[in-house]
Scaffold this motif. Structure first.
Motif, PDB file in Angstrom:
ATOM      1  N   SER A 129      16.505 -40.019   8.612  1.00 49.05           N
ATOM      2  CA  SER A 129      14.691 -40.943   8.750  1.00 49.05           C
ATOM      3  C   SER A 129      13.958 -40.154   7.929  1.00 49.05           C
ATOM      4  CB  SER A 129      13.540 -40.049  10.318  1.00 49.05           C
ATOM      5  OG  SER A 129      13.373 -38.529   9.958  1.00 49.05           O
ATOM      6  N   ALA A 130      12.977 -40.681   7.217  1.00 48.92           N
ATOM      7  CA  ALA A 130      12.102 -40.692   6.246  1.00 48.92           C
ATOM      8  C   ALA A 130      10.599 -40.668   7.066  1.00 48.92           C
ATOM      9  CB  ALA A 130      11.630 -41.453   6.039  1.00 48.92           C
ATOM     10  N   ASN A 131       9.881 -38.872   7.031  1.00 48.46           N
ATOM     11  CA  ASN A 131       8.680 -39.227   7.447  1.00 48.46           C
ATOM     12  C   ASN A 131       8.664 -39.518   9.132  1.00 48.46           C
ATOM     13  OD1 ASN A 131       7.565 -37.857   4.697  1.00 48.46           O
ATOM     14  ND2 ASN A 131       7.533 -40.241   4.479  1.00 48.46           N
ATOM     15  N   GLY A 132       9.546 -39.363   9.989  1.00 52.69           N
ATOM     16  CA  GLY A 132       9.599 -39.742  11.251  1.00 52.69           C
ATOM     17  C   GLY A 132      10.171 -40.309  11.551  1.00 52.69           C
ATOM     18  N   THR A 133      10.015 -41.979  10.455  1.00 55.47           N
ATOM     19  CA  THR A 133      10.173 -43.149  10.669  1.00 55.47           C
ATOM     20  C   THR A 133      12.294 -43.325  10.377  1.00 55.47           C
ATOM     21  OG1 THR A 133       8.435 -44.255  10.462  1.00 55.47           O
ATOM     22  CG2 THR A 133      10.186 -45.522  10.232  1.00 55.47           C
ATOM     23  N   GLY A 164      12.941 -34.823  14.780  1.00 56.11           N
ATOM     24  CA  GLY A 164      11.702 -35.986  14.192  1.00 56.11           C
ATOM     25  C   GLY A 164      11.521 -37.599  13.636  1.00 56.11           C
TER      26      GLY A 164
END
Length: 300
Positions: A129-133, A164
């Motif tokens: 994930s990246a920044n929660g996405t 996250g």
């Protein structure tokens, strides 16, 4: 469950084995309604095929472990059921090198369904994930057109290593999200669907009580199965806001009002409270508030 093999590190299987099945032991209201053929513990590392592998089918929920194993789908497999090889903390679902039906990209399992078209079969628990996405893998010239049933069942945010992952932006070109695909992904707070989406199956996002933002980029609503964002006899999404494109409010209002009313007859209140247009957030019909269509239409 079936016999627990928690102490085994590997299992040798005969070349004559063609199917790893399951036992239909649970009522169908449960997404993992089948008892696995094998339930394995953390020491398990994988299957061995000393005399070659001729396995043709791995049934739904056939092999389950409570460890962090990577699984490999043999090249001989022609039919892989949803959650066929399910590691509770596993990082990857691999596919043996072959020009066959299944392939693995960054540990995600896909099925070839047409020229340049892929069906996402299973997302591993180690998905990044990246920044929660959630980050979808790069599939090159191939397009993900479908996400299979139970592809991410119970996956996102239910374990510490994925705490996250709270949002999903689905890729353009996606046409279908099948039943129970993201069922019990309990930490999801937002989802965004592409304009290409045509259908979302039954309880595809069931038991996702924290969803507050649902964004559709299509002018016309996709077809919706039963309880797409809910679950029978459970608390509905009483705080969700649906975001839609400019100029599409009339289409969406008619469809979702009818959809919510139909669900209300069998499953309680419609769980869509708000429908957001280009500049105004519209409150949406709920049986509990007894709002009439004319009341809402008059406020637009």
């Amino acid at each position: 469950y079936t016999t627990l093999y928690f102490g085994l590190t590997d299992i040798s299987l005969p070349s004559t084995l063609e199917t790893i099945g399951n036992d239909n032991g649970f009522p169908e209201i449960y997404s993992n309604e089948f008892l696995p053929a094998m339930q394995l513990g953390q020491p398990f590392t994988g299957f061995l095929w000393p005399n070659g592998c001729n396995l043709r089918e791995i049934a739904h929920y056939a092999v389950v472990t409570n460890g962090s194993q990577d699984f490999t789908v043999p090249a001989s497999v022609e039919d892989y059921g949803s959650l066929g090889l399910y590691a509770m903390y596993g990082a990857n679902i691999n596919a043996a090198p072959a020009d066959g039906r299944y392939l693995s990209i960054d540990g995600w399992l896909f099925e070839r369904v047409g020229e340049g078209e892929l069906r996402l079969v299973q997302i591993p628990h180690g998905a990044p994930s990246a920044n929660g996405t959630l980050v979808f893998p790069d599939t090159g010239d191939d397009v993900i057109v479908s996400i299979g049933d139970h592809a991410a069942y119970g996956l996102l945010g239910n374990f510490q290593d994925l705490a996250g992952v709270q949002s999903i932006v689905f890729p353009e070109g996606l046409r279908t999200i099948e039943a129970n695909a993201f069922y019990n992904c309990g930490q999801l707070t937002s989802v965004e669907f592409p304009a290409s989406l045509e259908y979302i199956g039954d309880t595809a996002f069931g038991l996702t009580p924290l969803l507050t933002d649902i964004t559709f980029n299509g002018i016309l609503p996709p077809g919706l199965g039963d309880d797409v964002f809910g679950f029978p006899q459970r608390v509905p999404l009483m705080s969700a806001t649906i975001h839609i494109p400019n100029g599409s409010y009339d289409y969406w209002f008619d469809v979702l009002y009818e959809y919510g009313t139909a669900l209300g007859r069998g499953y309680g209140d419609n769980y869509f409270l708000k429908l957001e247009g280009p500049s105004v957030t519209y409150r949406f019909h709920t049986d509990a508030e007894a709002l009439a269509v004319a009341d809402i239409a008059g406020s637009c």
